[in-house]
Design an enzyme around this catalytic site. Structure first.
Site, PDB file in Angstrom:
ATOM      1  N   SER A 228       0.858  -1.201   0.000  1.00 10.99           N
ATOM      2  CA  SER A 228       0.000   0.000   0.000  1.00 10.99           C
ATOM      3  C   SER A 228       0.884   1.237   0.000  1.00 10.99           C
ATOM      4  O   SER A 228       1.997   1.209   0.536  1.00 10.99           O
ATOM      5  CB  SER A 228      -0.851   0.030   1.261  1.00 10.99           C
ATOM      6  OG  SER A 228      -0.038   0.303   2.384  1.00 10.99           O
ATOM      7  N   ASP A 229       0.418   2.325  -0.600  1.00 10.88           N
ATOM      8  CA  ASP A 229       1.088   3.589  -0.317  1.00 10.88           C
ATOM      9  C   ASP A 229       0.943   3.823   1.184  1.00 10.88           C
ATOM     10  O   ASP A 229       0.046   3.272   1.840  1.00 10.88           O
ATOM     11  CB  ASP A 229       0.501   4.746  -1.138  1.00 10.88           C
ATOM     12  CG  ASP A 229       1.469   5.935  -1.170  1.00 10.88           C
ATOM     13  OD1 ASP A 229       2.439   5.955  -0.373  1.00 10.88           O
ATOM     14  OD2 ASP A 229       1.267   6.861  -1.979  1.00 10.88           O
ATOM     15  N   TRP A 230       1.833   4.652   1.723  1.00 15.95           N
ATOM     16  CA  TRP A 230       1.945   4.790   3.173  1.00 15.95           C
ATOM     17  C   TRP A 230       0.638   5.350   3.776  1.00 15.95           C
ATOM     18  O   TRP A 230       0.241   6.453   3.456  1.00 15.95           O
ATOM     19  CB  TRP A 230       3.161   5.646   3.504  1.00 15.95           C
ATOM     20  CG  TRP A 230       4.433   4.858   3.722  1.00 15.95           C
ATOM     21  CD1 TRP A 230       5.317   5.042   4.755  1.00 15.95           C
ATOM     22  CD2 TRP A 230       4.978   3.782   2.942  1.00 15.95           C
ATOM     23  NE1 TRP A 230       6.360   4.143   4.653  1.00 15.95           N
ATOM     24  CE2 TRP A 230       6.174   3.358   3.557  1.00 15.95           C
ATOM     25  CE3 TRP A 230       4.570   3.105   1.797  1.00 15.95           C
ATOM     26  CZ2 TRP A 230       6.967   2.305   3.073  1.00 15.95           C
ATOM     27  CZ3 TRP A 230       5.357   2.053   1.293  1.00 15.95           C
ATOM     28  CH2 TRP A 230       6.527   1.671   1.932  1.00 15.95           C
ATOM     29  N   ALA A 232      -2.326   4.010   3.098  1.00 15.22           N
ATOM     30  CA  ALA A 232      -3.454   3.901   2.154  1.00 15.22           C
ATOM     31  C   ALA A 232      -4.407   2.754   2.467  1.00 15.22           C
ATOM     32  O   ALA A 232      -5.486   2.687   1.885  1.00 15.22           O
ATOM     33  CB  ALA A 232      -2.935   3.763   0.726  1.00 15.22           C
TER      34      ALA A 232
END
Ligand code: BGC
Length: 798
Positions: A228-230, A232
């Site tokens: 995941s993006d940080w 997300a």
């Protein structure tokens, strides 16, 4: 993929059998801010990772462990040079190994949909094929050395406004042909990890979106890790479908709640096993599972600097030139613009690295030209982190600052630091501290009114010579946390100091705003001449000099991660300065230091315009090479430069009240949209001059390969990027007027002819339909030349 291709297949079941459910969930929830969890019982090491699109910062944001700063995304793409990317990839891998990280979080392969996009500088191009080619070369070269790349952000994270909640509405053809294509090619290149974006697409946030299954893991066969993006990951069961790893860790939505969801049967344990399998496969690939990482090439500081310097020169785009460049033994050179002394080497946000050294245009040009510098304009009221040569650590008596971590009255630790801005991500002392203090004795190197202050989020105070002069609580007002952390508001007091006078400065921060990490800045602003006086001095210097070089650019306040640009104008009085200088000196060269397009209302009134992007740590030396002709400006535009913002056909990046951000232009973005609108840009896609002249002839097509003769008709060696576009006259399908199909970089000596061979991928003849990829029967026209608007040769193909 068959089992025999799978590096993990023989091991996976055995290893999985040794893990209970909590252990499996630990592995998919991250260990800390920049670390994936390990499991010593099965020989799996913790895996540190680092941001990596333009250099490898490492796990920490720390000037004591500096990094090589590379040209940013637009610059790399402007080289159109896959071979150069191979060298850059080796350097990135070497940096990753030196920093003990297993993966770099890059490249950023979202697409330049609007020039307002805040991370435009970090992405490659407005064209999906060019983006894909550069991405592929990046991924292959980094991973050839056993370090994972992580193409990001999957998918349609093409702007920053409300990036956590924006819901991109796009039809499947648009997604397939434009936004998914660079990811598809990155998977073909063997990417071991892909980052799922913050935004939603067609109503579903990307960490829960079906696009993670199809086409990514199914049709394309991606067997790596979706991280995941940080922050997300927003749900437990929903995100446990296609997303494999939640970062940063340990991520609360995925710890105990995920275990409970599995026990309740809401998430099948087999789905968790599949994620762990992917993480184990990743670990095996990078050497973290019962192994050691593969050896990588090493680069001395000098070798790294050489690579960055050459790449920066190859990326610089000479947009116009009346023959003034290259400069031949000029008399006095007036160097103007505050960006000449304080340029932007890199874009802001998570792409930031801290280089051990940088070379500004002022430093680089002073080495080779008789330069006299004056800024002419001040770009903003902002102060700068206190320069090291002005500050002494009171503890050590050496240049730098003293940083103290306090827990109430207890001093947890004291460090000597060598930067005025400190980011204390993941630092255990910072996590425990109730306050941090930065102290340094400031020495005024000029007389006048100094601004002395700080920046941070929380309660800030400043004491001068032991007396508190400022205290204020600065909390995030709903802004993007990255923006607040990297670009917090500044507060200051003024003091009139004599030259050489010293003053004790203490900046204190009591963190606030629920931030998991802290940033603190001890900032100063030198005395300045009044604006009009400064301006007049620059114009006078230009008037009395042989040549004037004006360096203009954006600032971190207007072009950075976390927000979009409001307009395309250069900030401050820079346009006014260029116009005034050009009026008094016909040999005015403008150097543009921005990561993405800016308006240049004076562009036809100056002798030359050189676009340098964010070129990395060797800006000054590369610029000197290009301006003096020691190197050719090798770049060609990877994105269209408009005359004015009003002309830009696809501009808006603001989601509506329902968060929707409709991509209603469909497949018509970038030069495709410009061609459709019929409006002429300032400089078209693919454009860029060198220092010699060229003739193209003899285009032949065989299958999907085009060849032609490229003759250097000038008197010095040169480099050209030959571009091939397709068009389709009578088509039943909505198509761009023409679109990029392939390109080749050639080099030739003076008077020499070389053959350029351009491979035209099948995909560039296809379009997406409900039934999948299709080629419309009949022929296409192939156009070959040196920009989307300069295409002298054509042939029928198909
Ligand atoms: C950015 C990512 C980055 C991550 C970790 C996020 O805010 O969108 O590109 O890799 O932070 O720094």
């Amino acid at each position: 993929m068959t089992d025999s291709d799978d590096v993990l297949a023989p091991l996976a079941d055995d290893l999985l059998a040794k893990l209970d459910l909590p252990a499996k969930i630990r592995l998919i929830s991250g260990a800390n801010f920049f670390r994936f969890a390990g499991e010593p019982g099965i020989g799996l090491a913790e895996m540190p990772v680092s941001d990596g699109p333009s250099g490898v910062r490492g796990e920490n944001w720390d000037e004591r462990d500096p990094s090589v700063s590379l040209p940013s995304g637009t610059a790399l793409a402007a080289t159109w040079d896959r071979d150069l990317l191979t060298e850059i990839g080796a350097l990135i891998a070497a940096e990753a190994r030196r920093k003990d990280v297993y993966a770099v979080l890059g490249p950023t392969i979202n697409v330049h949909r609007s020039p307002l996009g805040g991370r435009h500088f970090e992405c490659f191009s407005e064209d999906p094929l060019l983006t894909a080619e550069i991405a592929e070369a990046y991924v292959r070269s980094v991973q050839a050395h056993g370090v994972s790349a992580c193409p990001k952000h999957y998918v349609a994270n093409d702007s920053e406004t409300e990036r956590f909640t924006a819901d991109v509405i796009a039809d499947e053809r648009t997604l397939r042909e434009l936004y998914l294509y660079p990811f598809e090619r990155s998977v073909e290149a063997g990417a071991w990890m892909i980052m799922a974006a913050y935004n939603s697409v067609n109503g579903v946030t990307m960490t829960e979106n079906d696009l993670l299954d199809e086409p990514l893991k199914g049709e394309w066969g991606f067997d790596g890790v979706v991280v995941s993006d940080w922050t997300a990951v927003r749900s437990t069961a929903g995100a446990a479908k296609g997303n494999d790893l939640a970062m940063p860790g340990p991520w609360e939505a995925w710890g105990a709640p995920l275990e409970a969801a599995v026990r309740k049967g809401e998430v099948p344990e087999a789905a968790i096993d599949e994620k762990v399998r992917r993480i184990l496969r990743f670990a095996e690939r990078v050497g973290a599972l019962n192994g050691t990482p593969q050896p990588v090439p090493t680069f001395s500081d000098e070798a790294a600097a050489r690579v960055v310097r050459a790449a920066a020169a190859k990326a610089m785009v000479l947009a116009s030139n009346d023959g003034t460049l290259p400069l031949r033994a000029p008399g006095r050179v007036a160097l103007l613009g505050s960006a000449a002394a304080e340029p932007r080497f890199m874009g802001g946000g998570s792409a930031t690295v801290i280089p051990a050294h940088t070379t500004s245009p002022l430093q680089g040009l002073s080495e080779v030209l008789p330069v006299v510098y004056t800024p002419g304009v001040h770009l903003s009221e902002n102060m700068i982190p206190v320069p090291l040569d002005l500050v002494t650590d009171p503890e050590t008596g050496t240049p730098g600052l003293s940083l103290r971590y306090l827990d109430g009255d207890t001093v947890l630790d004291t460090e000597h630091r060598s930067a005025g801005t400190l980011m204390l991500f993941g630092n255990p002392n910072a996590m425990q501290a109730t306050a941090i203090e930065l102290r340094g004795r400031l020495r005024a190197d000029m007389a006048g009114e100094w601004r002395i202050g700080c920046a941070g989020v929380g309660t800030l105070s400043v004491a001068l010579d032991g007396e508190q002069v400022l205290e204020e609580t600065v909390l995030p007002a709903g802004a993007d946390p990255v923006e607040m952390l990297l670009n917090p508001p500044q507060r200051f007091v003024t003091r009139t100091l004599a030259e050489g006078q010293e003053i004790d400065v203490l900046v204190r921060l009591v963190p606030g705003g629920g931030f998991p990490a802290m940033g603190i800045t001890y900032a100063v602003g030198r005395p300045r001449r009044a604006d009009d006086e400064e301006f007049a001095a620059a114009v006078e210097l230009a008037r009395t000099s042989d040549v004037a070089i004006v360096v203009v650019g954006t600032t971190e306040q207007i072009e950075s991660e976390g927000f979009d640009r409001r307009d395309l104008a250069l900030p401050g009085r820079q346009d006014e300065l260029v116009a005034a200088v050009a009026a008094v000196n016909p040999r005015t060269i403008v150097v543009v230091n921005s990561g993405s397009p800016v308006e240049m209302p004076w562009r036809d009134d100056v002798a030359a315009v050189l676009l340098t992007w964010f070129p990395g740590q060797e800006f000054g030396t590369a610029l000197a090479d290009v301006l003096t002709g020691a190197a050719e400006p090798g770049g060609r535009l990877p994105t269209t430069w408009p005359k004015t913002m009003a002309d830009v056909p696809v501009l808006d990046t603001k989601p509506g009240p329902d968060n929707a951000l409709p991509y209603s232009e469909g497949i018509h973005i970038g030069y495709r949209a410009w061609l459709k609108s019929g409006v002429a840009p300032a400089y078209p896609f693919g454009h860029g001059l060198g220092y010699t002249s060229w003739e193209l002839s003899g285009l032949e097509v065989s299958g999907r390969t085009a060849t032609l003769t490229v003759t250097n008709t000038g008197d010095r060696p040169g480099r050209q990027v030959v571009q091939a576009y397709l068009s389709r006259e009578r088509s039943a399908v909505d198509r761009p007027v023409r679109w990029l199909s392939g390109f080749a970089v050639v080099e030739a000596g003076a008077g020499e002819s070389v053959t350029a061979t351009i491979e035209l991928p099948k995909r560039s003849f296809q379009h997406w339909t409900e039934k999948g990829w299709t080629i419309e029967p009949g022929s296409f026209t192939l156009h070959v030349g040196t920009s989307v608007l300069a295409l002298p040769l054509s042939a029928e193909i198909g």
